[in-house]
Scaffold this motif. Structure first.
Motif, mmCIF file in Angstrom:
data_model
loop_
_atom_site.group_PDB
_atom_site.id
_atom_site.type_symbol
_atom_site.label_atom_id
_atom_site.label_comp_id
_atom_site.label_asym_id
_atom_site.label_seq_id
_atom_site.Cartn_x
_atom_site.Cartn_y
_atom_site.Cartn_z
ATOM 1 N N GLU A 1 12.432 3.138 8.458
ATOM 2 C CA GLU A 1 11.870 4.470 8.267
ATOM 3 C C GLU A 1 11.390 4.662 6.827
ATOM 4 O O GLU A 1 10.411 5.382 6.575
ATOM 5 C CB GLU A 1 12.898 5.541 8.638
ATOM 6 N N TRP A 2 12.074 4.044 5.870
ATOM 7 C CA TRP A 2 11.618 4.085 4.475
ATOM 8 C C TRP A 2 10.223 3.468 4.374
ATOM 9 O O TRP A 2 9.317 4.027 3.742
ATOM 10 C CB TRP A 2 12.563 3.298 3.577
ATOM 11 N N GLU A 3 10.101 2.279 4.981
ATOM 12 C CA GLU A 3 8.827 1.563 4.907
ATOM 13 C C GLU A 3 7.701 2.379 5.543
ATOM 14 O O GLU A 3 6.587 2.436 5.005
ATOM 15 C CB GLU A 3 8.961 0.206 5.586
ATOM 16 N N LYS A 4 7.984 3.020 6.667
ATOM 17 C CA LYS A 4 6.961 3.823 7.341
ATOM 18 C C LYS A 4 6.527 4.989 6.464
ATOM 19 O O LYS A 4 5.319 5.284 6.351
ATOM 20 C CB LYS A 4 7.482 4.337 8.679
ATOM 21 N N ALA A 5 7.492 5.664 5.834
ATOM 22 C CA ALA A 5 7.152 6.802 4.974
ATOM 23 C C ALA A 5 6.266 6.356 3.814
ATOM 24 O O ALA A 5 5.296 7.046 3.452
ATOM 25 C CB ALA A 5 8.431 7.452 4.449
ATOM 26 N N ILE A 6 6.582 5.200 3.229
ATOM 27 C CA ILE A 6 5.787 4.687 2.109
ATOM 28 C C ILE A 6 4.413 4.250 2.592
ATOM 29 O O ILE A 6 3.378 4.556 1.966
ATOM 30 C CB ILE A 6 6.524 3.521 1.423
ATOM 31 N N MET A 7 4.346 3.540 3.723
ATOM 32 C CA MET A 7 3.059 3.067 4.250
ATOM 33 C C MET A 7 2.146 4.238 4.609
ATOM 34 O O MET A 7 0.934 4.192 4.361
ATOM 35 C CB MET A 7 3.292 2.177 5.472
ATOM 36 N N ASP A 8 2.720 5.316 5.194
ATOM 37 C CA ASP A 8 1.912 6.488 5.543
ATOM 38 C C ASP A 8 1.274 7.093 4.296
ATOM 39 O O ASP A 8 0.089 7.458 4.294
ATOM 40 C CB ASP A 8 2.775 7.538 6.248
ATOM 41 N N ALA A 9 2.064 7.201 3.219
ATOM 42 C CA ALA A 9 1.544 7.791 1.980
ATOM 43 C C ALA A 9 0.483 6.897 1.347
ATOM 44 O O ALA A 9 -0.592 7.366 0.953
ATOM 45 C CB ALA A 9 2.686 8.037 1.004
ATOM 46 N N VAL A 10 0.757 5.612 1.272
ATOM 47 C CA VAL A 10 -0.161 4.682 0.608
ATOM 48 C C VAL A 10 -1.463 4.529 1.401
ATOM 49 O O VAL A 10 -2.562 4.544 0.829
ATOM 50 C CB VAL A 10 0.515 3.314 0.393
ATOM 51 N N SER A 11 -1.363 4.393 2.708
ATOM 52 C CA SER A 11 -2.565 4.207 3.525
ATOM 53 C C SER A 11 -3.469 5.432 3.492
ATOM 54 O O SER A 11 -4.689 5.319 3.627
ATOM 55 C CB SER A 11 -2.190 3.874 4.969
ATOM 56 N N SER A 12 -2.887 6.624 3.325
ATOM 57 C CA SER A 12 -3.713 7.835 3.227
ATOM 58 C C SER A 12 -4.502 7.864 1.923
ATOM 59 O O SER A 12 -5.518 8.562 1.821
ATOM 60 C CB SER A 12 -2.829 9.084 3.330
ATOM 61 N N LEU A 13 -4.044 7.118 0.945
ATOM 62 C CA LEU A 13 -4.742 7.039 -0.344
ATOM 63 C C LEU A 13 -5.713 5.861 -0.393
ATOM 64 O O LEU A 13 -6.807 5.962 -0.950
ATOM 65 C CB LEU A 13 -3.707 6.897 -1.471
ATOM 66 N N SER B 1 13.468 11.911 3.738
ATOM 67 C CA SER B 1 12.944 13.234 3.366
ATOM 68 C C SER B 1 12.380 13.220 1.948
ATOM 69 O O SER B 1 11.399 13.904 1.651
ATOM 70 C CB SER B 1 14.050 14.291 3.484
ATOM 71 N N TYR B 2 13.015 12.442 1.079
ATOM 72 C CA TYR B 2 12.454 12.271 -0.267
ATOM 73 C C TYR B 2 11.123 11.526 -0.200
ATOM 74 O O TYR B 2 10.106 11.976 -0.746
ATOM 75 C CB TYR B 2 13.420 11.474 -1.146
ATOM 76 N N LEU B 3 11.117 10.367 0.450
ATOM 77 C CA LEU B 3 9.952 9.489 0.424
ATOM 78 C C LEU B 3 8.746 10.070 1.151
ATOM 79 O O LEU B 3 7.600 9.728 0.844
ATOM 80 C CB LEU B 3 10.319 8.132 1.031
ATOM 81 N N SER B 4 8.976 10.946 2.126
ATOM 82 C CA SER B 4 7.869 11.531 2.883
ATOM 83 C C SER B 4 7.411 12.869 2.312
ATOM 84 O O SER B 4 6.530 13.529 2.877
ATOM 85 C CB SER B 4 8.284 11.710 4.349
ATOM 86 N N HIS B 5 7.967 13.273 1.194
ATOM 87 C CA HIS B 5 7.611 14.549 0.584
ATOM 88 C C HIS B 5 6.177 14.495 0.046
ATOM 89 O O HIS B 5 5.744 13.485 -0.518
ATOM 90 C CB HIS B 5 8.587 14.861 -0.556
ATOM 91 N N ALA B 6 5.435 15.589 0.219
ATOM 92 C CA ALA B 6 4.039 15.623 -0.220
ATOM 93 C C ALA B 6 3.900 15.369 -1.719
ATOM 94 O O ALA B 6 2.937 14.726 -2.165
ATOM 95 C CB ALA B 6 3.418 16.972 0.146
ATOM 96 N N ALA B 7 4.852 15.858 -2.505
ATOM 97 C CA ALA B 7 4.779 15.669 -3.963
ATOM 98 C C ALA B 7 4.877 14.202 -4.343
ATOM 99 O O ALA B 7 4.315 13.766 -5.349
ATOM 100 C CB ALA B 7 5.886 16.467 -4.652
ATOM 101 N N VAL B 8 5.588 13.408 -3.528
ATOM 102 C CA VAL B 8 5.737 11.981 -3.817
ATOM 103 C C VAL B 8 4.402 11.264 -3.589
ATOM 104 O O VAL B 8 4.004 10.389 -4.372
ATOM 105 C CB VAL B 8 6.858 11.370 -2.958
#
Length: 579
Positions: A21-33, A222-229
């Motif tokens: 789940e950590w990896e998914k949260a990071i991949m979602d954020a990075v891929s959107s950028l 919840s930290y890693l998927s936060h919009a501010a991150v």
């Protein structure tokens, strides 16, 4: 981009899929950028090292109690999941943090294994949650090469917790070889998480507020998927923000400040709710001190005053945050308190009174730590200040109670009620008498003379005295070793001027029809005589306190000895913040 994930407390490795789940949260954020950014993950697991480490139950229990006392906490029961039973949950949650702080050999083994993983995987980014942030910071702070050229992300972290900071010699340092350190902080995280104050362009604290009903708000996802991150962490990492340019701009902004920032907070309390506690000169002291500060270059807008019923514990601490926020080189921050002072017996690991908390007595004081201003609350604000900042605190109050009157002279201290006083007494069944108990903080010794030890720990050797950050330094040998290992000088120590010794009273002085604190009156008059006179002797903190003492004793005939408590290197510094 290679990312190393380090888990936190909670027997995480019992679930081998914890990182997905950590990896998914990071991949979602990075891929959107940037959808084209390829990510490679690896994990560092360490539960086995905790299982294999020999546990000194008494030592870990002591560490656990100190951890629990280090801040507001919602109760150890909040950690319990119901899966394994109380003892096991305790072992794999808060018990892990306590074990890590108490076991130096375990910390050494963790540093060794993590360094092997970093060298093997060679990550661009290290993401560490909770306890994982402690063991990774431990490595990076003591071995700069391990974080060189990498980004570092911590979340749900206890690094800034006062008890944990004592392991690091009382201070959190800048990771100068890191590209950037991002510290994600959620004020609702009740698992001993804490903010970090660092004046560094290589460090950024990111507010990641979330509140999950009925939970600790310590969840890594919840930290890693936060919009501010996404916007404040991954965007500059992925987009390749030119860090060198940003640093140059930041340095230029700092260098271009027109003049050092001066701020002052002045607190005076005459009208305590209990008529027997009321004083007469504290409000006058505040106005007198404000006059003196404006005469030496402080602007009226930079002086905040809080008096009487507005000077609650919360009100004072909130204004202290304003006072010390952003303090840097050559800035002057000035705190003045005029009112009662006292000591509260405090409980330790065995739920027995083992120390005295010296405190200021706010308007809403009720003999609880929540409605007092103690050094454990105070040092959270000053201990991380840059070493070249100027923070001066003047306390015109008694330090160990004392409502006793000397003739018509008022004194500025309160004795505890009998139920509070009982905590620090013992009954001698043979002599049939009550005697003071021997309290336990005397183990915390500095290499100094007896007089200096009294100034730092009180006559009993068991006081957490204001402005000394006692909770942040352990015994001398451990403290010195930690300072050397992490390359710093320990917590910042303010320049303290106190109205009297611990065994004396701080008196009020009747100046015609007006009352003042005797110490405040003499201190301000020393300022004014020096500014208007022809004395060529350098005006240092030492000469200031010495001349105020002469005026206090020889001219006004008060039997109180004002104290200057600060690092030796600052005692003879000129008062350079005076215009």
């Amino acid at each position: 981009m290679k990312i190393l994930l380090i888990h936190g407390v909670g027997h995480t490795e019992a679930d081998q899929s914890w990182h997905e789940e950590w990896e998914k949260a990071i991949m979602d954020a990075v891929s959107s950028l940037d959808p084209d950014t390829a990510l490679e993950f690896d994990i560092f697991q360490y539960d086995r090292l905790f299982s294999e480490a020999k546990i000194d139950t008494a030592v870990v229990a002591e560490a656990m109690a100190r951890l629990m006392a280090s801040g507001v906490y919602h109760g150890i029961g909040d950690f319990i999941t119901g899966r394994r039973g109380f003892a096991d949950d305790l072992r794999w949650t808060a018990g892990m943090v306590a074990q890590w702080t108490a076991d130096e050999k375990l910390r050494e083994k963790l540093r060794e294994k993590l360094s092997e993983k970093v060298n093997e995987f060679d990550p661009n980014v290290v993401c560490a949650h909770s306890l994982g942030s402690l063991l990774s910071y431990d490595l990076f702070a003591s071995n700069a090469k391990m974080i060189e050229g990498r980004h570092y992300v911590t979340y749900g972290s206890q690094i800034g917790n006062p008890f944990v900071r004592s392991v690091f010699g009382g201070r959190v340092i800048e990771l100068k070889s890191a590209v950037k350190w991002y510290h994600l902080y959620n004020s609702e995280d009740a698992a001993f998480a804490a903010p970090i104050s660092l004046d560094s362009d290589r460090f950024k604290q990111v507010s990641t507020y979330f509140d999950i009903p009925g939970m600790l708000d310590h969840d890594a996802v919840s930290y890693l998927s936060h919009a501010a991150v996404r916007d404040q962490v991954w965007k500059p990492i992925v987009k390749g923000e030119p860090e060198t340019i940003v640093r140059s701009i930041d340095k230029w902004k700092k260098a271009s400040k027109k003049k050092p920032v001066k701020r002052a907070l002045l607190v005076g309390i005459n009208e305590y709710p209990n008529p027997a506690m009321r004083l007469e000169g504290c409000v006058n002291d505040v106005y007198l001190m404000s006059e003196a500060l404006q005469e030496i270059g402080f602007e009226p807008d930079d002086i905040r005053v809080v008096l009487n019923d507005r000077a609650t514990a919360k009100g004072i601490l909130e204004r202290l945050e304003w006072l010390l926020e952003g303090a840097g080189k050559d800035d002057a921050r000035f705190f003045f308190y005029s009112g009662h002072g006292t000591q509260i017996p405090g409980y330790g690991a065995a739920q027995e009174a083992d120390h005295l908390d010296e405190c200021l007595v706010p308007h809403d004081f009720d003999w609880s730590l929540e409605r007092a201003v103690t050094d454990d609350q105070f040092h959270k604000l000053y201990s991380q200040l840059p070493y070249d900042a100027n923070f001066i605190a003047i306390l015109d109050c008694c330090h160990s109670g004392g409502m006793t009157r000397n003739g018509s002279l008022r004194v500025r201290g309160v004795d505890p009620p009998d139920d509070i006083r009982h905590r620090s007494l013992r009954w001698d069944s043979k002599k049939k008498m009550w005697f003071p108990r021997e309290l336990g903080l005397a183990k915390k010794e500095l290499t100094a003379s007896d007089e200096e030890k009294k100034a730092w720990l009180g006559g009993s050797g068991a006081a957490k005295k204001l402005g000394r950050a006692v909770s942040l330094w352990s015994d001398h040998e451990v403290f010195e070793k930690a300072k050397k290992a992490y390359g710093h000088h320990g917590p910042y120590m303010p320049i303290l001027m106190e109205a009297c010794r611990e065994d004396q009273f701080a008196h009020e002085y009747r100046h015609g029809a007006l009352s003042y604190g005797a110490f405040t009156y003499c201190l301000v008059n020393t300022f004014r005589r020096r500014k208007g006179g022809k004395n060529k002797k350098p005006f240092t903190f030492s000469t200031l306190i010495e001349e105020a003492e002469t005026l206090l004793k020889d001219e006004l005939k008060f039997h109180q000895t004002p104290m200057l408590v600060c690092p030796k290197s600052k005692r003879n510094e000129p008062l350079k913040f005076i215009k």
